[in-house]
Scaffold this motif. Structure first.
Motif, mmCIF file in Angstrom:
data_model
loop_
_atom_site.group_PDB
_atom_site.id
_atom_site.type_symbol
_atom_site.label_atom_id
_atom_site.label_comp_id
_atom_site.label_asym_id
_atom_site.label_seq_id
_atom_site.Cartn_x
_atom_site.Cartn_y
_atom_site.Cartn_z
ATOM 1 N N VAL A 88 20.976 -38.483 -8.458
ATOM 2 C CA VAL A 88 19.925 -38.249 -8.416
ATOM 3 C C VAL A 88 19.216 -38.873 -9.902
ATOM 4 O O VAL A 88 19.079 -40.014 -10.272
ATOM 5 N N GLU A 89 18.003 -37.928 -10.541
ATOM 6 C CA GLU A 89 16.980 -39.160 -11.395
ATOM 7 C C GLU A 89 17.272 -38.630 -12.159
ATOM 8 O O GLU A 89 18.349 -37.995 -13.168
ATOM 9 N N PRO A 90 16.978 -40.032 -13.864
ATOM 10 C CA PRO A 90 17.698 -39.919 -14.782
ATOM 11 C C PRO A 90 17.076 -38.383 -15.600
ATOM 12 O O PRO A 90 16.553 -38.051 -15.563
ATOM 13 N N GLY A 91 18.340 -38.041 -16.538
ATOM 14 C CA GLY A 91 18.120 -36.666 -17.480
ATOM 15 C C GLY A 91 18.819 -35.776 -16.332
ATOM 16 O O GLY A 91 18.770 -33.963 -16.819
ATOM 17 N N GLU A 92 18.693 -35.872 -14.884
ATOM 18 C CA GLU A 92 19.003 -34.234 -14.561
ATOM 19 C C GLU A 92 20.237 -34.153 -13.941
ATOM 20 O O GLU A 92 21.626 -35.769 -14.132
ATOM 21 N N PRO A 93 21.032 -33.086 -14.300
ATOM 22 C CA PRO A 93 22.771 -32.872 -13.604
ATOM 23 C C PRO A 93 23.109 -33.365 -12.349
ATOM 24 O O PRO A 93 22.718 -33.762 -11.409
ATOM 25 N N TRP A 94 24.325 -33.839 -12.431
ATOM 26 C CA TRP A 94 24.813 -34.431 -10.926
ATOM 27 C C TRP A 94 25.092 -33.339 -10.060
ATOM 28 O O TRP A 94 24.701 -32.262 -10.812
ATOM 29 N N ARG A 95 24.492 -33.690 -8.456
ATOM 30 C CA ARG A 95 24.189 -32.088 -7.659
ATOM 31 C C ARG A 95 26.318 -31.779 -7.408
ATOM 32 O O ARG A 95 26.622 -32.623 -7.764
ATOM 33 N N GLY A 136 22.551 -26.340 1.877
ATOM 34 C CA GLY A 136 22.123 -25.237 1.838
ATOM 35 C C GLY A 136 23.097 -24.493 0.905
ATOM 36 O O GLY A 136 23.066 -23.027 1.402
ATOM 37 N N GLY A 137 22.653 -24.838 -0.295
ATOM 38 C CA GLY A 137 23.082 -24.733 -1.633
ATOM 39 C C GLY A 137 24.478 -23.722 -2.015
ATOM 40 O O GLY A 137 24.380 -23.654 -2.806
ATOM 41 N N HIS A 138 25.267 -23.776 -0.301
ATOM 42 C CA HIS A 138 26.824 -23.881 -1.141
ATOM 43 C C HIS A 138 27.108 -24.915 -2.056
ATOM 44 O O HIS A 138 27.419 -26.799 -2.222
ATOM 45 N N PRO A 139 28.370 -24.029 -3.552
ATOM 46 C CA PRO A 139 29.068 -25.717 -3.790
ATOM 47 C C PRO A 139 30.167 -26.007 -3.597
ATOM 48 O O PRO A 139 30.493 -26.571 -2.440
ATOM 49 N N ILE A 140 29.687 -27.196 -4.344
ATOM 50 C CA ILE A 140 30.972 -28.526 -3.510
ATOM 51 C C ILE A 140 31.609 -28.923 -4.345
ATOM 52 O O ILE A 140 31.509 -28.703 -5.831
ATOM 53 N N PRO A 141 33.166 -28.783 -3.356
ATOM 54 C CA PRO A 141 34.212 -28.742 -4.476
ATOM 55 C C PRO A 141 35.034 -30.022 -4.180
ATOM 56 O O PRO A 141 35.439 -31.258 -4.280
ATOM 57 N N GLY A 142 34.942 -30.194 -6.129
ATOM 58 C CA GLY A 142 34.906 -31.245 -6.562
ATOM 59 C C GLY A 142 34.141 -32.402 -6.188
ATOM 60 O O GLY A 142 33.067 -32.825 -5.890
ATOM 61 N N TRP A 143 35.335 -33.989 -6.750
ATOM 62 C CA TRP A 143 34.453 -35.032 -6.296
ATOM 63 C C TRP A 143 34.737 -36.301 -4.373
ATOM 64 O O TRP A 143 33.949 -36.629 -4.326
#
Length: 240
Positions: free
Chosen positions: A29-36, A41-48
């Protein structure tokens, strides 16, 4: 033993490389933006850690897993072949996956996140310190620490002279790379630094020739720094 060690290192690298796409997607992501935190598709990513594929919609995200796994496996196998069963091999294998992750993130968004560069430097210093303590030879570790400071200072000077040519992320990456290269000596440190700059210049020249970028385009230096340091580390491990 050598063939078995290389095969084991390659298997470890392949397994670790398969876990790279998810954090690469989240960190790109660009500086200043939160981590994706979502898949395309808009679904939450479970963990790293885990596969770069959404369990809900099956959509892939991040770099392709096969090249990431192959590249990490090749790097780990080459390190095992060069270093052999010496204790610092464990340190290099530990550092290889986050180094690949850094290269991928920088290539995607021209950014080297502090959350990767600074822990990488701390991990290198701490792990090599443990190796030096177990071996009872503090000299390589002290040289590694000085090497990290020296390379970071050199990149900081370059940044101050030409802030458009590189960023502070490159300076922080240089800290960790200097620690690793300094373990094998000042000659290896200089070779790795020179190789990184040369590879970056050659890559930039190639992109200009094929007109994929313009003269004012900013290009990521991190991948070239990492590859140059990797090559120097292989030569340093083999010795004179």
């Amino acid at each position: 033993m050598s063939a078995a060690l290389i095969a084991l290192a390659a298997a470890y690298g392949a397994a670790a490389g398969l876990l790279v796409p998810r954090p690469a997607h989240r960190l790109s992501v660009e500086p200043g933006e939160p981590w994706r935190a979502q898949c395309p598709g808009g679904h939450p990513i479970p963990g790293w850690l885990g596969r770069g594929r959404c369990p809900a919609c099956r959509a892939p995200y991040g770099p392709a897993p096969a090249p990431a796994a192959a590249g990490t496996a090749l790097a780990c196998a080459a390190l095992a072949a060069a270093v052999g069963p010496r204790p610092e091999l464990a340190v290099w294998l530990l550092l290889a996956p986050p180094a690949v992750l850094l290269a991928l993130v920088d290539r995607r968004v021209q950014r080297l996140p502090d959350v990767l560069t600074l822990p990488l430097a701390a991990l290198a210093a701490t792990a090599l310190g443990a190796v030096a303590w177990l071996a009872g030879t503090p000299a390589p570790w002290l040289r590694a620490l000085l090497g990290g400071l020296a390379l970071a200072a050199a990149y900081l000077l370059l940044f101050l002279l030409n802030p458009a040519g590189l960023g502070l992320g490159d300076v922080k990456l240089a800290l960790g790379l200097g620690v690793a290269l300094g373990w094998y000596g000042w000659g290896v440190l200089l070779a790795g630094a020179a190789a990184g700059i040369l590879l970056g210049a050659l890559h930039g020249a190639y992109l200009l020739v094929v007109r994929r970028v313009g003269r004012a385009t900013t290009m990521p230096l991190g991948p070239a720094m990492l590859v140059g340091s990797f090559l120097a580390l292989l030569l340093g491990a083999k010795g004179p």
